[in-house]
Scaffold this motif. Structure first.
Motif, PDB file in Angstrom:
ATOM      1  N   ARG A  74       0.825  -1.207   0.000  1.00  0.00           N
ATOM      2  CA  ARG A  74       0.000   0.000   0.000  1.00  0.00           C
ATOM      3  C   ARG A  74       0.867   1.269   0.000  1.00  0.00           C
ATOM      4  NH1 ARG A  74      -5.281  -0.134   0.719  1.00  0.00           N
ATOM      5  NH2 ARG A  74      -6.257  -2.159   1.152  1.00  0.00           N
ATOM      6  N   GLU A  75       1.874   1.283   0.851  1.00  0.00           N
ATOM      7  CA  GLU A  75       2.749   2.454   0.925  1.00  0.00           C
ATOM      8  C   GLU A  75       3.522   2.656  -0.370  1.00  0.00           C
ATOM      9  OE1 GLU A  75       4.663   3.697   4.750  1.00  0.00           O
ATOM     10  OE2 GLU A  75       4.465   1.553   5.166  1.00  0.00           O
ATOM     11  N   ILE A  76       4.028   1.574  -0.912  1.00  0.00           N
ATOM     12  CA  ILE A  76       4.811   1.669  -2.151  1.00  0.00           C
ATOM     13  C   ILE A  76       3.938   2.169  -3.291  1.00  0.00           C
ATOM     14  CG2 ILE A  76       6.091   0.355  -3.880  1.00  0.00           C
ATOM     15  CD1 ILE A  76       6.846  -1.583  -1.528  1.00  0.00           C
ATOM     16  N   ALA A  77       2.754   1.600  -3.436  1.00  0.00           N
ATOM     17  CA  ALA A  77       1.855   2.002  -4.527  1.00  0.00           C
ATOM     18  C   ALA A  77       1.488   3.466  -4.428  1.00  0.00           C
ATOM     19  CB  ALA A  77       0.605   1.128  -4.501  1.00  0.00           C
ATOM     20  N   ALA A  78       1.303   3.955  -3.200  1.00  0.00           N
ATOM     21  CA  ALA A  78       0.933   5.357  -3.013  1.00  0.00           C
ATOM     22  C   ALA A  78       2.060   6.309  -3.391  1.00  0.00           C
ATOM     23  CB  ALA A  78       0.517   5.584  -1.563  1.00  0.00           C
ATOM     24  N   GLU A  79       3.311   5.899  -3.161  1.00  0.00           N
ATOM     25  CA  GLU A  79       4.444   6.803  -3.370  1.00  0.00           C
ATOM     26  C   GLU A  79       5.157   6.609  -4.702  1.00  0.00           C
ATOM     27  OE1 GLU A  79       4.738   9.198  -1.419  1.00  0.00           O
ATOM     28  OE2 GLU A  79       3.372   8.441   0.121  1.00  0.00           O
ATOM     29  N   GLY A 120      -4.585   4.025 -12.369  1.00  0.00           N
ATOM     30  CA  GLY A 120      -4.021   4.788 -13.477  1.00  0.00           C
ATOM     31  C   GLY A 120      -2.515   4.765 -13.555  1.00  0.00           C
ATOM     32  N   LYS A 121      -1.840   4.389 -12.452  1.00  0.00           N
ATOM     33  CA  LYS A 121      -0.381   4.298 -12.500  1.00  0.00           C
ATOM     34  C   LYS A 121       0.044   3.015 -13.203  1.00  0.00           C
ATOM     35  CE  LYS A 121       0.770   6.896  -8.279  1.00  0.00           C
ATOM     36  NZ  LYS A 121       1.466   6.828  -6.954  1.00  0.00           N
ATOM     37  N   SER A 122       1.142   3.113 -13.929  1.00  0.00           N
ATOM     38  CA  SER A 122       1.672   1.942 -14.627  1.00  0.00           C
ATOM     39  C   SER A 122       2.636   1.196 -13.703  1.00  0.00           C
ATOM     40  CB  SER A 122       2.390   2.371 -15.914  1.00  0.00           C
ATOM     41  OG  SER A 122       2.903   1.244 -16.594  1.00  0.00           O
ATOM     42  N   ILE A 123       2.060   0.411 -12.787  1.00  0.00           N
ATOM     43  CA  ILE A 123       2.859  -0.344 -11.817  1.00  0.00           C
ATOM     44  C   ILE A 123       2.528  -1.826 -11.954  1.00  0.00           C
ATOM     45  CG2 ILE A 123       3.387  -0.724  -9.383  1.00  0.00           C
ATOM     46  CD1 ILE A 123       2.579   2.155  -8.838  1.00  0.00           C
ATOM     47  N   ALA A 124       3.506  -2.609 -12.341  1.00  0.00           N
ATOM     48  CA  ALA A 124       3.329  -4.055 -12.469  1.00  0.00           C
ATOM     49  C   ALA A 124       3.659  -4.730 -11.140  1.00  0.00           C
ATOM     50  CB  ALA A 124       4.219  -4.603 -13.582  1.00  0.00           C
ATOM     51  N   VAL A 125       3.271  -5.980 -11.011  1.00  0.00           N
ATOM     52  CA  VAL A 125       3.541  -6.768  -9.809  1.00  0.00           C
ATOM     53  C   VAL A 125       4.211  -8.071 -10.218  1.00  0.00           C
ATOM     54  CG1 VAL A 125       2.545  -7.947  -7.811  1.00  0.00           C
ATOM     55  CG2 VAL A 125       1.581  -5.765  -8.574  1.00  0.00           C
ATOM     56  N   VAL A 141      -2.712  -2.367  -5.500  1.00  0.00           N
ATOM     57  CA  VAL A 141      -2.152  -1.330  -6.370  1.00  0.00           C
ATOM     58  C   VAL A 141      -3.264  -0.649  -7.164  1.00  0.00           C
ATOM     59  CG1 VAL A 141      -0.676  -0.911  -8.383  1.00  0.00           C
ATOM     60  CG2 VAL A 141       0.132  -2.395  -6.540  1.00  0.00           C
ATOM     61  N   ALA A 142      -4.181  -1.452  -7.697  1.00  0.00           N
ATOM     62  CA  ALA A 142      -5.287  -0.882  -8.464  1.00  0.00           C
ATOM     63  C   ALA A 142      -6.165   0.014  -7.599  1.00  0.00           C
ATOM     64  CB  ALA A 142      -6.120  -2.004  -9.079  1.00  0.00           C
ATOM     65  N   GLU A 143      -6.307  -0.339  -6.338  1.00  0.00           N
ATOM     66  CA  GLU A 143      -7.136   0.449  -5.413  1.00  0.00           C
ATOM     67  C   GLU A 143      -6.438   1.728  -4.973  1.00  0.00           C
ATOM     68  OE1 GLU A 143      -7.958   0.097  -0.710  1.00  0.00           O
ATOM     69  OE2 GLU A 143      -8.517  -1.692  -1.839  1.00  0.00           O
ATOM     70  N   VAL A 144      -5.147   1.606  -4.623  1.00  0.00           N
ATOM     71  CA  VAL A 144      -4.411   2.740  -4.074  1.00  0.00           C
ATOM     72  C   VAL A 144      -3.914   3.690  -5.163  1.00  0.00           C
ATOM     73  CG1 VAL A 144      -2.336   3.387  -2.758  1.00  0.00           C
ATOM     74  CG2 VAL A 144      -3.706   1.425  -2.041  1.00  0.00           C
ATOM     75  N   ALA A 145      -3.518   3.144  -6.299  1.00  0.00           N
ATOM     76  CA  ALA A 145      -2.890   3.953  -7.343  1.00  0.00           C
ATOM     77  C   ALA A 145      -3.516   3.687  -8.710  1.00  0.00           C
ATOM     78  CB  ALA A 145      -1.398   3.667  -7.387  1.00  0.00           C
TER      79      ALA A 145
END
Length: 448
Positions: free
Chosen positions: A105-110, A141-146, A135-139
């Motif tokens: 959660r913290e990583i996705a937010a920042e 629209g961001k392009s963050i893969a898992v 990630v989808a909930e917290v961020a």
């Protein structure tokens, strides 16, 4: 590449230092301000050979840094590894993923993206799916893969294992994650020809648990063969050597001992069993190995008690407390169960371990801690080898015979040969060795 690592425990600190050593710019983040302050002063939170030097050299080179605030630390990072603890959850044995999910959660937010969040922690199958949901909930629209990138580091040899791995496993569901992780590990794959296995994320999560469970089964198996050898007059070391030459089996993890412990095998086998139960795919072999290992540790205390004859009021010197050499890790160490059972039988316990005594003091009340193997042995009724530290491999057995009140040694690692002990006047009790019958030792009966 700029990389973040959340968690500066065993996995996070070793991985961060090694990645920095390969030229990446790495920031290790931990909420424990005291731990970060100590690392800054060169005091490592764990004992791992060579780690202090590796950390210091990369900090000096400007490639490795430490932080307690995640927000500025994650500026411009392309990848963030989650390397927090996943202990067994109290009450049910499932892996406690609360630290993993909180970190996600913290990583996705920042994290600004594009980039990838990578689970380095050992996590049950499906954890990556939940992180993806977070990630989808917290961020949005961001392009963050898992992705999943399990570690295969042995305590005591972690730096060597990271730099010369048997394999690198990358579990991902998209090209972005694969590209970033491939670039991170490019120095290893090019320089050492380490095979890189790219799988689906769930496969990677399973690989880690399946590997540890298999090794646990192998340990439990050879320990039971040792019991059979004792019953029929065989020698487990010869049996292990004979089957280990078979390339389908291999010789590693075929050393009879007092059972496995540490930070991985106990909790990982338990977590795997819980996952299997959740999916109604029961793992009977792993379940049997876990049970056999639990019984093994107390059985070692009974072996010592049997060798002593009359146990109450006797004094035993234990050499080695950590679950394996070259670490200060006491988690689920066989020594814990052995000491408890000996004390229950009225035995006084002295102990010496080269690195583990600071941690052991809080876990082993009533034990007298000594400054050397010889101090521990002085006046004791038996010497018991529990952990195979190098300094215990060449003990002065003649001196031990003179120091001990009774010349009895119980070798739970089969370090010494019977003829070595006999030359020094010691009666040796090993594991999986022929039973030569009872002999008199200082007026009491013990097994030679």
């Amino acid at each position: 590449m700029r990389i973040g690592i959340v968690g500066t425990g065993y996995v996070g600190l070793v991985s961060g230092a090694c990645l920095a050593d390969y030229g990446h710019e790495v920031v290790c983040i931990d909420t424990d301000q005291d731990k970060i302050a100590k690392i800054g002063r060169g005091i490592m939170p764990i004992f791992e050979p060579g780690l202090d030097t590796l950390v210091a050299s990369n900090v000096a080179a400007g490639r490795l840094s430490f932080a307690t605030d995640i927000r500025p630390a994650l500026t411009d990072v392309s990848a963030v590894f989650i390397a927090v603890g996943t202990p067994s959850r109290r009450g049910d044995g499932h892996a406690d993923l609360s630290y993993v999910y909180a970190a996600a959660r913290e990583i996705a937010a920042e994290m600004s993206g594009p980039g990838v969040i990578i689970t380095k922690s050992t996590v049950p199958v499906g954890t990556g799916d939940e992180i993806e949901r977070i990630v989808a909930e917290v961020a949005p629209g961001k392009s963050i893969a898992v992705a999943s990138n399990p570690e295969f580091l042995r305590e005591g040899a972690a730096i060597e294992d990271f730099k010369r791995p048997d394999r690198i496993v990358i579990g991902c569901e998209d090209e972005l994650a694969e590209a970033i992780l491939t670039e991170i590990y490019r120095p290893l794959s090019l320089n050492q020809s380490a095979p890189v296995l790219v799988t689906r994320r769930r496969d990677a999560e399973l690989i880690k648990y399946a590997a540890n469970a298999f090794l646990a089964v192998k340990i439990a198996y050879i320990n039971e063969i040792a019991d059979l050898c004792e019953a029929v007059g065989g020698d487990v070391q010869q049996v292990a050597k004979g089957i280990g030459f078979d390339q389908r089996i291999g010789s590693k993890f075929l050393n009879a001992g007092p059972g496995y412990g540490g930070s991985c095998f106990p909790k990982d086998t338990l977590a795997l069993l819980k996952t299997a139960d959740d999916y109604q795919a029961h793992l009977r072999i792993v379940e049997a190995a876990v049970k056999a290992n639990d019984l093994r540790k107390r059985a070692m205390a009974r072996k010592v008690i049997g060798a002593l004859g009359e146990a109450r009021g006797r004094t035993v010197a234990l050499l080695g407390l950590t679950f394996k050499p070259n670490t200060d890790d006491m988690r689920d160490a066989p020594s814990l169960a052995i000491v408890a059972a000996l004390q229950d039988a009225g035995v006084n316990v002295r102990a010496y371990d080269p690195e583990g005594m600071d941690q052991a003091r809080a876990m082993l009340p009533g034990v007298a801690f000594c400054t050397s193997a010889y101090e521990a042995a002085d006046g004791a009724d038996a010497l018991v080898l529990v952990t195979e530290w190098d300094e215990f491999r060449a003990l002065d057995l003649d001196r031990m015979t003179q120091l001990l009140a009774r010349p009895l040694m119980v070798d739970l690692r089969n370090i010494y040969k019977p003829e070595e002990a006999r030359r020094a006047g010691l009666y040796l009790v090993g594991l999986g060795k022929p039973n030569s019958g009872p002999v008199l030792v200082g007026g009491s009966r013990a097994v030679a």
